[in-house]
Design a protein around this motif. Structure first.
Motif, PDB file in Angstrom:
ATOM      1  N   UNK A  30       0.830  -1.205   0.000  1.00  0.00           N
ATOM      2  CA  UNK A  30       0.000   0.000   0.000  1.00  0.00           C
ATOM      3  C   UNK A  30       0.862   1.253   0.000  1.00  0.00           C
ATOM      4  N   UNK A  31       1.971   1.250   0.752  1.00  0.00           N
ATOM      5  CA  UNK A  31       2.857   2.419   0.803  1.00  0.00           C
ATOM      6  C   UNK A  31       3.493   2.679  -0.555  1.00  0.00           C
ATOM      7  N   UNK A  32       3.958   1.619  -1.216  1.00  0.00           N
ATOM      8  CA  UNK A  32       4.560   1.774  -2.549  1.00  0.00           C
ATOM      9  C   UNK A  32       3.512   2.267  -3.543  1.00  0.00           C
ATOM     10  N   UNK A  33       2.343   1.650  -3.531  1.00  0.00           N
ATOM     11  CA  UNK A  33       1.284   2.039  -4.459  1.00  0.00           C
ATOM     12  C   UNK A  33       0.894   3.499  -4.263  1.00  0.00           C
ATOM     13  N   UNK A  34       0.810   3.937  -3.018  1.00  0.00           N
ATOM     14  CA  UNK A  34       0.403   5.313  -2.736  1.00  0.00           C
ATOM     15  C   UNK A  34       1.400   6.309  -3.307  1.00  0.00           C
ATOM     16  N   UNK A  35       2.688   6.043  -3.157  1.00  0.00           N
ATOM     17  CA  UNK A  35       3.692   6.969  -3.674  1.00  0.00           C
ATOM     18  C   UNK A  35       3.691   6.978  -5.199  1.00  0.00           C
ATOM     19  N   UNK A  36       3.507   5.824  -5.829  1.00  0.00           N
ATOM     20  CA  UNK A  36       3.477   5.788  -7.292  1.00  0.00           C
ATOM     21  C   UNK A  36       2.269   6.551  -7.836  1.00  0.00           C
ATOM     22  N   UNK A  37       1.105   6.340  -7.255  1.00  0.00           N
ATOM     23  CA  UNK A  37      -0.086   7.062  -7.712  1.00  0.00           C
ATOM     24  C   UNK A  37       0.045   8.554  -7.415  1.00  0.00           C
ATOM     25  N   UNK A  41      -0.520  11.701  -9.881  1.00  0.00           N
ATOM     26  CA  UNK A  41      -1.410  12.801  -9.527  1.00  0.00           C
ATOM     27  C   UNK A  41      -0.711  14.153  -9.682  1.00  0.00           C
ATOM     28  N   UNK A  42       0.581  14.192  -9.364  1.00  0.00           N
ATOM     29  CA  UNK A  42       1.322  15.453  -9.391  1.00  0.00           C
ATOM     30  C   UNK A  42       2.002  15.707 -10.732  1.00  0.00           C
ATOM     31  N   UNK A  43       1.766  14.806 -11.704  1.00  0.00           N
ATOM     32  CA  UNK A  43       2.294  15.021 -13.044  1.00  0.00           C
ATOM     33  C   UNK A  43       3.666  14.436 -13.293  1.00  0.00           C
ATOM     34  N   UNK A  44       4.208  13.674 -12.336  1.00  0.00           N
ATOM     35  CA  UNK A  44       5.519  13.029 -12.505  1.00  0.00           C
ATOM     36  C   UNK A  44       5.321  11.670 -13.173  1.00  0.00           C
ATOM     37  N   UNK A  45       4.907  11.681 -14.440  1.00  0.00           N
ATOM     38  CA  UNK A  45       4.435  10.445 -15.065  1.00  0.00           C
ATOM     39  C   UNK A  45       5.536   9.448 -15.377  1.00  0.00           C
ATOM     40  N   UNK A  46       6.801   9.883 -15.422  1.00  0.00           N
ATOM     41  CA  UNK A  46       7.883   8.903 -15.589  1.00  0.00           C
ATOM     42  C   UNK A  46       8.220   8.227 -14.262  1.00  0.00           C
ATOM     43  N   UNK A  47       7.739   8.796 -13.151  1.00  0.00           N
ATOM     44  CA  UNK A  47       8.044   8.259 -11.838  1.00  0.00           C
ATOM     45  C   UNK A  47       6.786   7.904 -11.054  1.00  0.00           C
ATOM     46  N   UNK A  48       5.701   7.634 -11.778  1.00  0.00           N
ATOM     47  CA  UNK A  48       4.476   7.174 -11.164  1.00  0.00           C
ATOM     48  C   UNK A  48       4.288   5.688 -11.451  1.00  0.00           C
ATOM     49  N   UNK A  49       3.103   5.323 -11.908  1.00  0.00           N
ATOM     50  CA  UNK A  49       2.816   3.915 -12.191  1.00  0.00           C
ATOM     51  C   UNK A  49       3.623   3.364 -13.358  1.00  0.00           C
ATOM     52  N   UNK A 332       0.591   3.258 -20.192  1.00  0.00           N
ATOM     53  CA  UNK A 332       0.783   2.781 -18.823  1.00  0.00           C
ATOM     54  C   UNK A 332      -0.314   1.800 -18.415  1.00  0.00           C
ATOM     55  N   UNK A 333      -1.576   2.113 -18.693  1.00  0.00           N
ATOM     56  CA  UNK A 333      -2.630   1.192 -18.307  1.00  0.00           C
ATOM     57  C   UNK A 333      -2.534  -0.120 -19.079  1.00  0.00           C
ATOM     58  N   UNK A 334      -2.102  -0.051 -20.337  1.00  0.00           N
ATOM     59  CA  UNK A 334      -1.924  -1.287 -21.092  1.00  0.00           C
ATOM     60  C   UNK A 334      -0.864  -2.171 -20.422  1.00  0.00           C
TER      61      UNK A 334
END
Length: 352
Positions: A30-37, A41-49, A332-334
């Motif tokens: 949950x902690x890892x998932x929260x930071x990735x999402x 959310x903040x627009x850091x799409x290379x460092x999100x999911x 990313x979703x794919x």
């Protein structure tokens, strides 16, 4: 047709389940998932999911340690050092933050260093937790395994982009700084290469030292490199700051490039500062808020947008996407759906 969007909470749940199926305990997943999402959310799409595929590969292949606790290397109340044993980076940083929060009201400032931590995602994603408690936070990371940035004046890449993030509470919106001490991040270079496009500017140097906007120069033999922040002309500034981060992360932790690590990871420096123990919390927020308002009110050239403080755009994107749904970067979703099929986890349904 509108963009496909997903509820942030649905993405967190999906990402956490993927990590659980890969072997992480529920709380750590949950902690890892929260930071990735939070990164998305903040627009850091290379460092999100976007990081989910390599994280899952590391979890299943042994590069990320799934169980156990960090070892205490040193502890002197106001400072402590952990050996993270390559446990999940976002969970480790959250744990170090929690420990620093327990101590900071007593000491005024607490510094933590984590060596042999796994990758920690977007640094900006951690800052709000601190500023919401009226604490200032400084977070830095380096990767002792990685060499992608050349020293100013040199050709061969020697060290990593070494981002630094600072969260500053004000009497209004917090200031949330997050910058790499190189001209760009490796994730940006890798994405441009995968999409077959040039970078927006000559942010790289090829193996002969010529400025280039072609991401492929990083993958030649010998390889090209990222410039330090400041580029060909002013890179000596970024070079000096990059060395500072190396000293505060790897050197303070007692483990770094000299050890020739082969595992993807991070050396982390984390500091929490309680302004109440200095000139006073109210005085601190008054000053930082005044400066932020002064900068935002600065005149701009005709046709230019108003000045934004670091973090303004990220906080605006976050609020918008929490209200209307997270717009994931194409592909990313794919990728997540493929990983879900492998692990038996159903992806979330999009929202209108």
């Amino acid at each position: 047709m509108g963009e496909t969007c997903y509820r942030a909470e649905d993405l967190r749940t999906f990402a956490a389940r993927l990590l659980e199926r890969a072997g992480l305990a529920a709380g750590r997943a949950a902690a890892v998932a929260d930071i990735l999402v939070e990164g998305d959310l903040m627009g850091k799409t290379t460092h999100g999911l976007q990081l989910m595929a390599p994280y899952l590969k590391e979890a299943r292949g042994g590069g990320m340690t799934l169980a156990g606790e960090p070892d205490v290397v040193a502890d002197a109340e106001g400072v402590f050092t952990w050996d993270g044993n390559y446990l999940p980076g976002p969970w480790l940083v959250r744990e170090a933050m929690a420990e620093a929060e327990r101590r900071v009201r007593r000491h005024g400032a607490v510094t933590a260093v984590i060596r042999r931590c796994h990758h920690i995602g977007a640094l900006q994603a951690y800052l709000r937790r601190a500023t919401e408690q009226n604490l200032m936070m400084i977070l830095m990371a380096s990767d002792p395994r990685e060499d992608s940035v050349a020293p100013h004046g040199g050709l061969a890449p020697c060290y990593s982009p070494n981002p630094i993030a600072v969260g500053i509470p004000t009497d209004g919106a917090p200031i949330l700084i997050d910058v790499s001490l190189s001209t760009t991040a490796n994730g940006v270079v890798n994405r441009a290469r995968a999409e077959g496009r040039k970078l927006p500017g000559p942010w790289l140097k090829d193996a002969q030292g010529r400025p280039s906007d072609d991401p492929n120069v990083r993958f030649t033999e010998p390889p090209g490199a990222l410039y330090p922040l400041g580029g060909a002309d002013l890179g000596y500034k970024g070079f000096g700051l990059g060395l500072m981060v190396e000293a505060l992360t790897a050197a303070l932790g007692g483990y770094g490039r000299a050890d020739r690590p082969t595992t993807w990871g991070a050396s982390v420096f984390l500091q929490l500062i309680d302004p109440a123990r200095f000139g006073g919390a109210e005085a601190f927020r008054r000053e930082t808020g005044f400066l932020a308002d002064l900068c935002r009110s600065s005149p701009v050239a005709a046709g230019d947008p108003p000045v934004q403080m670091p973090g303004d755009g990220a906080l605006r994107r976050r609020a918008e996407q929490l209200a209307t749904g997270v717009r994931l970067y194409p592909g990313i979703m794919e990728m997540l759906t493929e990983r879900g099929a492998e692990l038996g986890v159903q992806p979330p349904a999009p929202i209108a």
